[in-house]
Scaffold this motif. Structure first.
Motif, PDB file in Angstrom:
ATOM      1  N   THR A   1      10.875   4.627   0.178  1.00  0.00           N
ATOM      2  CA  THR A   1       9.696   5.112  -0.608  1.00  0.00           C
ATOM      3  C   THR A   1       9.083   6.299  -0.023  1.00  0.00           C
ATOM      4  N   ILE A   2       8.811   6.125   1.564  1.00  0.00           N
ATOM      5  CA  ILE A   2       8.525   7.386   2.178  1.00  0.00           C
ATOM      6  C   ILE A   2       9.352   8.515   1.877  1.00  0.00           C
ATOM      7  N   MET A   3      10.752   8.255   2.091  1.00  0.00           N
ATOM      8  CA  MET A   3      11.511   9.455   2.066  1.00  0.00           C
ATOM      9  C   MET A   3      11.518  10.140   0.748  1.00  0.00           C
ATOM     10  N   SER A   4      11.494   9.312  -0.303  1.00  0.00           N
ATOM     11  CA  SER A   4      11.329   9.750  -1.815  1.00  0.00           C
ATOM     12  C   SER A   4      10.127  10.647  -1.939  1.00  0.00           C
ATOM     13  N   GLY A   5       8.787  10.040  -1.472  1.00  0.00           N
ATOM     14  CA  GLY A   5       7.677  10.806  -1.782  1.00  0.00           C
ATOM     15  C   GLY A   5       7.721  12.071  -1.020  1.00  0.00           C
ATOM     16  N   VAL A   6       8.245  12.225   0.262  1.00  0.00           N
ATOM     17  CA  VAL A   6       8.611  13.451   0.734  1.00  0.00           C
ATOM     18  C   VAL A   6       9.240  14.440  -0.006  1.00  0.00           C
ATOM     19  N   GLU A   7      10.291  13.745  -0.510  1.00  0.00           N
ATOM     20  CA  GLU A   7      11.210  14.677  -1.369  1.00  0.00           C
ATOM     21  C   GLU A   7      10.537  15.115  -2.633  1.00  0.00           C
ATOM     22  N   TYR A   8       9.954  14.404  -3.333  1.00  0.00           N
ATOM     23  CA  TYR A   8       9.005  15.063  -4.510  1.00  0.00           C
ATOM     24  C   TYR A   8       8.137  16.149  -4.123  1.00  0.00           C
ATOM     25  N   ILE A   9       7.283  15.879  -2.856  1.00  0.00           N
ATOM     26  CA  ILE A   9       6.486  16.707  -2.472  1.00  0.00           C
ATOM     27  C   ILE A   9       7.071  18.236  -2.121  1.00  0.00           C
ATOM     28  N   TRP A  10       8.289  18.163  -1.419  1.00  0.00           N
ATOM     29  CA  TRP A  10       9.108  19.263  -0.898  1.00  0.00           C
ATOM     30  C   TRP A  10       9.615  19.729  -2.468  1.00  0.00           C
ATOM     31  N   GLY A  11       9.992  19.051  -3.509  1.00  0.00           N
ATOM     32  CA  GLY A  11      10.451  19.684  -4.693  1.00  0.00           C
ATOM     33  C   GLY A  11       9.354  20.478  -5.278  1.00  0.00           C
ATOM     34  N   ALA A  12       8.139  20.057  -4.981  1.00  0.00           N
ATOM     35  CA  ALA A  12       6.924  20.520  -5.657  1.00  0.00           C
ATOM     36  C   ALA A  12       6.306  21.623  -5.176  1.00  0.00           C
ATOM     37  N   ARG A  13       6.676  21.913  -3.797  1.00  0.00           N
ATOM     38  CA  ARG A  13       6.052  22.956  -3.092  1.00  0.00           C
ATOM     39  C   ARG A  13       5.732  24.183  -3.564  1.00  0.00           C
ATOM     40  N   ALA A  14       6.655  24.550  -4.534  1.00  0.00           N
ATOM     41  CA  ALA A  14       6.430  26.048  -5.058  1.00  0.00           C
ATOM     42  C   ALA A  14       5.121  25.921  -6.135  1.00  0.00           C
ATOM     43  N   ILE A  15       4.882  24.963  -6.543  1.00  0.00           N
ATOM     44  CA  ILE A  15       3.739  24.760  -7.541  1.00  0.00           C
ATOM     45  C   ILE A  15       2.516  24.892  -6.753  1.00  0.00           C
ATOM     46  N   PHE A  16       2.455  24.592  -5.681  1.00  0.00           N
ATOM     47  CA  PHE A  16       1.124  24.485  -4.775  1.00  0.00           C
ATOM     48  C   PHE A  16       0.871  26.170  -4.563  1.00  0.00           C
ATOM     49  N   ARG A  17       1.847  27.037  -4.457  1.00  0.00           N
ATOM     50  CA  ARG A  17       1.591  28.382  -4.146  1.00  0.00           C
ATOM     51  C   ARG A  17       1.108  28.909  -5.255  1.00  0.00           C
ATOM     52  N   GLN A  18       1.478  28.649  -6.808  1.00  0.00           N
ATOM     53  CA  GLN A  18       1.018  29.242  -7.749  1.00  0.00           C
ATOM     54  C   GLN A  18      -0.391  29.044  -8.111  1.00  0.00           C
ATOM     55  N   PRO A  19      -0.911  30.193  -8.708  1.00  0.00           N
ATOM     56  CA  PRO A  19      -2.193  29.936  -9.278  1.00  0.00           C
ATOM     57  C   PRO A  19      -2.344  29.315 -10.562  1.00  0.00           C
TER      58      PRO A  19
ATOM     59  N   LEU B   1      13.266  -1.760   4.338  1.00  0.00           N
ATOM     60  CA  LEU B   1      14.043  -0.499   3.782  1.00  0.00           C
ATOM     61  C   LEU B   1      13.487   0.115   2.692  1.00  0.00           C
ATOM     62  N   ALA B   2      13.209  -0.552   1.586  1.00  0.00           N
ATOM     63  CA  ALA B   2      12.519   0.011   0.462  1.00  0.00           C
ATOM     64  C   ALA B   2      11.414   0.869   0.729  1.00  0.00           C
ATOM     65  N   VAL B   3      10.412   0.295   1.853  1.00  0.00           N
ATOM     66  CA  VAL B   3       9.456   0.983   1.977  1.00  0.00           C
ATOM     67  C   VAL B   3       9.807   2.206   2.814  1.00  0.00           C
ATOM     68  N   LEU B   4      10.887   2.349   3.638  1.00  0.00           N
ATOM     69  CA  LEU B   4      11.341   3.695   4.085  1.00  0.00           C
ATOM     70  C   LEU B   4      11.748   4.451   3.176  1.00  0.00           C
TER      71      LEU B   4
ATOM     72  N   ILE C   1       0.894  -1.252  -0.197  1.00  0.00           N
ATOM     73  CA  ILE C   1       0.056   0.017   0.014  1.00  0.00           C
ATOM     74  C   ILE C   1       0.955   1.256   0.011  1.00  0.00           C
ATOM     75  N   ILE C   2       1.995   1.442   0.887  1.00  0.00           N
ATOM     76  CA  ILE C   2       2.765   2.509   0.935  1.00  0.00           C
ATOM     77  C   ILE C   2       3.361   2.867  -0.405  1.00  0.00           C
ATOM     78  N   ILE C   3       4.145   1.614  -0.923  1.00  0.00           N
ATOM     79  CA  ILE C   3       4.732   1.860  -2.145  1.00  0.00           C
ATOM     80  C   ILE C   3       3.818   2.300  -3.288  1.00  0.00           C
ATOM     81  N   LEU C   4       2.396   1.746  -3.325  1.00  0.00           N
ATOM     82  CA  LEU C   4       1.572   1.909  -4.483  1.00  0.00           C
ATOM     83  C   LEU C   4       1.121   3.304  -4.250  1.00  0.00           C
TER      84      LEU C   4
ATOM     85  N   ALA D   1      14.634  -6.356  -3.457  1.00  0.00           N
ATOM     86  CA  ALA D   1      13.857  -7.034  -2.346  1.00  0.00           C
ATOM     87  C   ALA D   1      12.772  -8.016  -2.916  1.00  0.00           C
ATOM     88  N   LEU D   2      12.236  -7.589  -4.272  1.00  0.00           N
ATOM     89  CA  LEU D   2      11.104  -8.275  -4.788  1.00  0.00           C
ATOM     90  C   LEU D   2      11.936  -9.452  -5.432  1.00  0.00           C
TER      91      LEU D   2
END
Length: 201
Positions: free
Chosen positions: A177-195, A172-175, A95-98, A134-135
């Motif tokens: 996964t969470i870190m990379s997801g946060v990384e993507y959201i942080w990298g896109a933070r400026a887009i959320f502020r734009q109209p 470890l892959a799940v961990l 679930i976390i990975i998907l 891992a798979l």
């Protein structure tokens, strides 16, 4: 440029090859896991090869990017679902990975609509490598647990011991996964502020 170059053909084959791979996993026998592992190795190698060929010979195209990303998600998601169905994988890990894949896809689509490209981060690349390992490792463990052919090279039980570390590698892959997801959201933070861009008629 011919859109059906070798790189794109390999990506297409990876999508098609997912069907027999998933059938082998769902068969849930020692012999099916043995062949699923080697089938998986071939599929994973094409995953690395198509990108290298595209960059080396200048075959990079929108079609190639689409096929490569789609193939990755199809075979990874399919394997996760099959391993959960055969009780080889904790549902929460899948679930976390998907969920991360859905979030990243949504972010990239939003960024593309705003003319912004979000590159793959270091955690995302490492996550992909660890997940692939891992798979495959879980498939080996499944074969060993059913006294399959990998027992022939299980000297002094060393391979069995290593195979049971697959759960640690998967989490470890799940961990990552969470870190990379946060990384993507942080990298896109400026887009959320734009109209949002106004559509032109």
């Amino acid at each position: 440029m011919n859109p059906w170059n070798l790189a794109n053909i390999l990506s297409s084959i990876r999508i098609i090859a997912t069907i027999p791979l998933l059938m082998l996993l769902l068969n849930d026998t020692a012999i099916s896991y043995f062949w699923a592992f080697w089938f998986y190795v071939v599929v994973a190698l094409t995953d690395m090869l198509d990108g290298q060929l595209a960059r080396k010979y200048g075959w990079v195209s929108n079609l190639g990017i689409f096929l490569d990303l789609t193939a990755d998600k199809i075979y990874t998601a399919g394997i996760l679902v099959c391993l959960v169905a055969t009780n080889l994988l904790d549902p929460w890990a899948a679930i976390i990975i998907l969920v991360r894949e859905f979030v990243v896809t949504g972010l990239r689509s939003l960024a593309a609509s705003e003319g912004v490209v979000i590159p793959s981060g270091r955690w995302g690349k490492l996550k992909m490598i660890i997940t692939i390992v891992a798979l495959g490792w879980i498939m080996v463990r499944a074969n060993l647990d059913r006294d399959g052919w990998f027992k022939l090279i299980d000297f002094a039980g060393g391979l069995t011991w290593l195979s049971h570390l697959s759960s640690i590698v998967l989490w470890l892959a799940v961990l990552l996964t969470i870190m990379s997801g946060v990384e993507y959201i942080w990298g896109a933070r400026a887009i959320f502020r734009q109209p949002p861009r106004q559509k032109q008629d």
